[in-house]
Every structure is written in C-alpha cells, then in structure tokens.
Design an enzyme around this catalytic site. Structure first.
Site, short mmCIF file in Angstrom:
data_model
loop_
_atom_site.label_atom_id
_atom_site.label_comp_id
_atom_site.label_asym_id
_atom_site.label_seq_id
_atom_site.Cartn_x
_atom_site.Cartn_y
_atom_site.Cartn_z
N TYR A 1 0.83 -1.21 0.00
CA TYR A 1 0.00 0.00 0.00
C TYR A 1 0.87 1.27 0.00
CZ TYR A 1 -3.66 -3.35 1.19
OH TYR A 1 -4.54 -4.41 1.18
N TYR B 1 -11.28 -0.87 0.47
CA TYR B 1 -11.22 -0.47 1.88
C TYR B 1 -9.87 0.14 2.24
CZ TYR B 1 -8.11 -4.04 3.88
OH TYR B 1 -7.01 -4.78 4.22
N ARG B 2 -8.94 0.08 1.31
CA ARG B 2 -7.56 0.47 1.61
C ARG B 2 -6.85 0.52 0.26
NH1 ARG B 2 -4.18 -3.55 5.58
NH2 ARG B 2 -2.44 -2.18 6.09
#
Lengths: 189, 517
Positions: free
Chosen positions: B91, B465-466
C-alpha cells in the site's frame, strides 16, 4: 553476455540507495579480519551452499540461521563493526536490507540470480564468471567473489549479466535469489 | 543537501526548517542524506522508480517533540508525512504521497505503556510492532494473545488505523482499538472516549463517552497524529482447533460463502476466516518457474497439476475454533456437516512440511511471523500491489467479483492470486498483483490493471477499503454518492483542523484547500 544494468535493477527492494552508482564498491569495503555474519536461509540449497563456502573461506564468518518465519531477523541486533551478507530469497534480501539500512548499515553490493528458460542468469559485478558453473556450485562461486570484495580485491565497477548452461532448478530453490552485503561501522541507531 | 524540496518551499527556507527540526530532536534524528532516506522508499512500488521520495525525515521520541515539529511545519507550511513503523508494503510502505514531503517518523516512539491482564488490553505508541508486543507479552508471562497482520513487523497502531485485519476472533483491528490520544495539527492533544475524563482508568475499557465518537476520523486520514492507542487483546482460550478445507473447483466459491455467511454471522466460526486461491496458497511453498515458464497466466492443466502435487484445492478455506474443548467439538460438527455438503471438500487438521499451513495456524493463534513474504517468490523480483474491494459474504457476489477480476488479470497477463477474508458482516477480497519490479513493462501493466479494476469495481458497486498511495485519488473519486458528499465532508474537516495543510496532504485523497485548486 554483457549488459549494463539499469538503476532499478540495483535499487531493488530494501537495498535501495538513490546514490548507488554500480554493483561493486557501493560502500566502503570492510577491513580484513572484520567479523562477517552470513544469513543462511533454512531449506534453500543455494543459501546453504553459499554460507558453507563463505564460512570455509572467511575465518571470521559466522552464520545466522533464518527459518521460514524469519523471526531470527527480528531477534538479531546488529552491533559493532563488520559485514552482514547472504545469498537469500528476494523477500529476505528486502526485509534484511530494510532493517539494516534503518539500523545505519551501508550497502556494499547486490547481485541478482534468476532462473528462467532452463538456465540461471547472474547479474553480478565484474567479468562474467558463471557460464560454465553448475547449478550446484554457483553459490560457492558467488561466495568466493564476495570474499574477494571483502578482501579488497573488488572485480571493478563494471556490471555484467552472465547466463549459465542449461541446467535444472532444485525443487526447494525459489529460483530468484540475491547475494547481498551490508557494512556496519559501529554506529548503530 | 537533497534537491528534492517540498513544493513551494525555497531552498534557504528548507535549510532553516531542517535546522529548527534539528534543534528539537537533535541532528542525528533529522535525515537528509540519500542513504538513510532510502529506507523511506516503497520497495515494491507500482510506480516508476524514484517517483515518491521524501526531502527529509524527522524522528521525534515524545509528544512534546511532535508538538514542536508541528509548530515549525505550520510556520513553514511544510508537508509532513506521518508513519509509525512504515511497513504498509503493498500500500506504499513508508513512502510519502508526493515527493518532497518530510517524513514524520514515529518509530522511536515504541513504548508499550500498559498491558492490562485483567481486562485484556494494551496501550501502545505508534512504533510498536506486532513482534515487539508479542515478545513483550511472552517475556512478562502474559496469557493474552495479540492479533497480528500477516507481516510481523507491521505496527499495532498503524494497522488498526489503516483498517487492517488479522486472523483471530479479534481480526478487525479498528473495531478492537479502544481509546486514542491524538495531536491535532495545531498541537492540541485530545483523548477520545473515556480518555476525555481527566484521570480516567477506563480509557481502554469503553469507546463510548458523552458526545460524538471521533476515533474513526483519525483512521486513514490526515486530521491528526495518533500518539497512543489502546488495543484489546484476546485471553488465551482453553482450546484451539485450526482447520483447512480444500475445495476442488473454482465455482465452489459460491457455495463456500453461502455456507460461511451464517456460520460467521452466528459466530460458529469466530475468527476472520479466509478462502485462499490455489496460487496464493501454492506460492508459499513453490514458484511459478517450477511449473510453467511461459508468458501469461498459468494454464488450467498446470493449475490442476499444482493442486494435485501439493494436495490443495482451487480454494483453500482456513478457520479456527477457540474455547473449551467440548464447545469446540460441538461447533466443529456444525461446520463439518455444512462444508461436507460441497462435493470433494476435504478436511485437514495437520499438514507435513507445509509452510502455508504452518504460518496460517500461527496467525490464527496470534503468533506473528513473516512467512507470507515468501509468496513473493512466485514471480521473483518481489513487486506487488494489493487491490482490496469490499463486498458482502454472499456466494453469487464473491463469484461475480472473482470472475471479473480474474478475467482482467488474465487479459493483462497476470495470474489471479487472491483471497477472500470474512469479517463480522463483510468480505475483503484481496487481489495481489505480483510483478518483477525490475521489469518496467510488467510493472506498468500491473499499474494499468489496478487502475482499470478500480473503475470497473466501482461501476459494479464495489469500493476498496484500503489502497496504495498511487491510487488514493482515483479511489476517492469512486465514492461519488450525492456528488461526492463524503469527500466534501473530509475536505471541510481538513480545512478547519489543518488550515495550513501540513499533515499528510493527499492521504486517502484528502487534500488541503490550496492543493485542491
């Protein structure tokens, strides 16, 4: 087969330094006699051969055995002066590199070894030297080259890509390995 | 001196900024040289090498120093990018949203302030990793478990703030957090919930107090710097029964989740159960090159051989039961009957020489480890980025999402490598797009695939969600109900709380006014 390596090849996961200019001589080579800690990855035949070869060639070398959970990397607190090196899977090289740079270590070298189309391809410092080397002995050759680097007999700043003859891939080999080394100057943060 | 300055700050001002920061934390904790700054790169970035590089990093050791740093940043209008342990790889890791930001590195703040055995919680600072907390609990003889994310070096606080998940019954980390201390951009310190009561002893016991609950506002956001966080810890249960069920067909996915939903909603399966696809599971013990040397996705015949060789299913379902042994055995009967109705389902309770089984069993009982990184050996070269849409635990929905995403992966030449993780009422689909980071074409293709999936998933009603830094703005725009009212709210809050826009500009697509244009 000789190719120039691009910057991204060198600045792979963890072993990253924006100022690195080549494979050899990335950091200052440690003085002779300094301790060398060799990360030895359990179950990976190339890593074990490399570690064994380096231990037999460098009297000050000692192994740090790393299992599949890599817990040992977190238990290990580098201190003092010396070199930490290994021939490991790429993820282990990345994790070790990240932890070591954060601890204040300086990268010395990174060589990539990848298996594809039935042969090993080595991205290394200096002249190619793996062409006639079997799948079983190349880790020992890598260890000898690292020994020379540590002894100040560096192969020079030029990089090369060297492909082996057709050979097999051990069932337990990840098929993409990295020879890496870092130097600690005693100033761990 | 690095030429990579923060936007809008002249070199002379930047030098003064660094001097002032050094005055707060000491020169040795302000990093400007290339080598230490290299540890703030995203080692696995799907962006071209060197795209996101900080100008400097500053590492405070307490909240008084953070307060002073924020004052300096406000004075210079310097963008700070806050990280805890900085391990949010897939991420973005420790890298900033834009080049030139100054990293506010909270790794030195790694104190475990309290472990409360009686009530089952810990209070930690931002730099505490799962491994550190686990080892601390072991050292003090605690009978409390942690709930680690798959990588042991991840941060307890950071993962909860990023809405991360683990694999025990305490797997939803944001739900399990209780009580935050937050420094607002102007330096004011607030405590949430019962922490608002001076001298409260119940800060980590209840999230509730009078008035609005703000904790969520400081997750995946840039409204403050969280400096302490309470996390609930699970008491060691008297019994533990991990299991894996393998299913032979891809289309079994639909039935798996029709069966899982009531078992999860009724808490028969109490932990964050996960259905793992064949290649994710296989990649912990072998590599693609051992089976297939061609371009494009691994063909079905090769997949079948992998499944046969490794005794795996096309889907591999992990779960665990906890509690008194008679209760476990009762619940197991229910589970066995339910999943046994799927033809070919095979139950596993122990597996020899299987690192994937070993690390999942450890994670489901709260033992942190790094084994999951070994799946990066599948391709070699380590690059990966996670696409993570949310859906309901519904068989048809899971199948439709799987088919959509698999088709696109194959079209772009990638293997589908994914898992579905079921929480309280939700299902996280994690697609790991793996690439050799030294292969620019492959990396670019991974980026393009991800970007396409964001839009296609949104069109089908699914949101992530991310996400990775590179896709924050794109994903923020998919939350377009009522003309993007939710992000308008984020921006209104940002403008009030952080008028100078110093904290993590662009985090999750939330930009200060000046940068919104």
């Amino acid at each position: 087969m000789m190719n120039e390596l691009n910057r991204r090849d060198l600045l792979g996961a963890g072993l990253v330094t924006a100022g690195l200019a080549g494979v050899a001589g990335l950091g200052s080579v440690p003085a002779r006699g300094e301790p060398v800690r060799v990360v030895r990855q359990q179950g990976i035949p190339e890593s074990i051969r490399f570690s064994d070869a380096l231990a037999s060639e460098v009297p000050t070398a000692s192994a740090l055995e790393v299992g599949p959970g890599l817990d040992e990397l977190f238990g290990y607190r580098p201190s003092g002066k010396g070199v930490i090196a290994g021939l490991t899977s790429d993820p282990v090289a990345m994790i070790a590199g990240q932890l070591l740079v954060e601890a204040g270590a300086t990268p010395i070298l990174r060589w990539d070894h990848s298996y594809g189309a039935g042969r090993w391809t080595h991205r290394i410092a200096g002249q190619p030297g793996f062409a006639g080397v079997s799948q079983f002995t190349w880790p020992a050759v890598a260890a000898m080259r690292l020994r020379d680097e540590l002894a100040g007999r560096a192969a020079g700043p030029r990089e090369s890509v060297c492909a082996s003859e057709i050979c097999g891939l051990s069932a337990r080999s990840p098929g993409f390995l990295v020879t890496w080394a870092f130097r600690l100057d005693g100033g761990v943060r | 001196m690095t030429p990579n300055l923060p936007e809008g700050i002249a070199a002379a001002d930047f030098s003064r900024l660094l001097e002032e920061l050094s005055g707060v934390v000491g020169k040795s904790w302000v990093f400007v040289d290339e080598l230490p700054l290299s540890s703030y790169r995203d080692a696995y970035s799907p962006l071209a090498d060197g795209t996101l590089l900080p100008s400097a990093a500053v590492a405070p050791e307490n909240i008084e120093q953070i307060q002073k740093i924020l004052a300096i940043a406000n004075n210079y209008r310097a963008p700070l990018w806050t990280i805890g342990t900085g391990r949010n790889f897939a991420y973005g890791g420790p890298a900033p949203r834009k080049s030139g930001y100054v990293i506010l590195d909270l790794k030195r703040m790694n104190r475990i302030i309290e472990v409360n055995e009686k009530y089952g919680y810990a209070l930690v600072e931002p730099g505490v990793s799962y491994m550190q907390l686990y080892r601390h609990l072991q050292r003090i003889g605690s009978k409390l478990w942690i709930d680690p994310a798959a990588p042991a070096w991840g941060g307890v606080m950071g993962n909860a703030l990023e809405h991360g998940a683990g694999y025990t019954p305490y797997g939803d980390h944001f739900i399990m957090q209780c009580g935050m201390e937050v420094m607002l951009p102007d330096g004011q310190v607030v405590r949430t919930g019962q922490g608002g009561i001076a001298g409260s002893k119940n800060w980590q016991i209840s999230k509730h107090g009078i008035g609005p609950q703000f904790d969520g506002m400081f997750t995946q956001s840039n409204f403050g710097v969280v400096t302490k966080l309470g996390i609930w810890l699970m008491p060691e249960p008297p019994g533990y029964k991990p299991f894996m069920i393998t299913f032979p067909r891809e289309e079994d996915l639909e039935q798996i989740f029709e069966i899982t939903r009531p078992l999860k909603v009724n808490q028969i399966i109490p932990n964050a159960a996960v259905a793992v696809d064949l290649l994710w599971e296989a990649s912990a013990k072998t590599t693609r090159r051992h089976y297939y040397d061609g371009k494009g996705p691994v063909p079905p015949s090769v997949r079948a051989k992998i499944a046969s060789d490794l005794d795996l299913g096309m889907w591999n379902f992990y779960g665990a039961l906890y509690g008194p042994p008679p209760m476990i055995e009762n619940n197991w009967k229910v589970i066995e009957d339910a999943f046994g109705s799927i033809p070919g389902a095979k139950f596993h309770f122990a597996r020899e020489n299987d690192p994937a089984w070993d690390y999942r069993v450890k994670l489901m009982r709260g033992e942190p480890n790094m084994t999951e990184f070994s799946i990066m050996n599948w391709i070699g070269g380590g690059g990966h980025v996670n696409f993570s849409p949310i859906s309901a635990p519904n068989g048809a929905e899971a199948m439709s999402q799987y088919n959509l995403i698999k088709q696109r992966c194959h079209q772009f030449g990638f293997d589908y490598i994914g898992e579905f993780l079921v929480g309280w009422r939700d299902m996280h689909h994690i697609l790991m797009i793996m690439y050799n980071r030294a292969d620019e074409a492959m990396r670019k293709s991974a980026y393009d695939l991800f970007s396409l999936l964001v839009d296609e998933a949104a069109d089908a009603g699914f949101g992530e969600y991310r996400t990775h830094l590179a896709f924050m703005d794109q994903i923020a725009k998919t939350y377009r109900h009522n003309d993007g009212a939710l992000w308008d709210l984020h921006h209104r809050l940002k403008d009030v709380l952080d008028p100078n826009g110093i904290l993590s500009p662009g985090k999750q697509g939330i930009w200060p006014k000046a940068a919104r244009g």
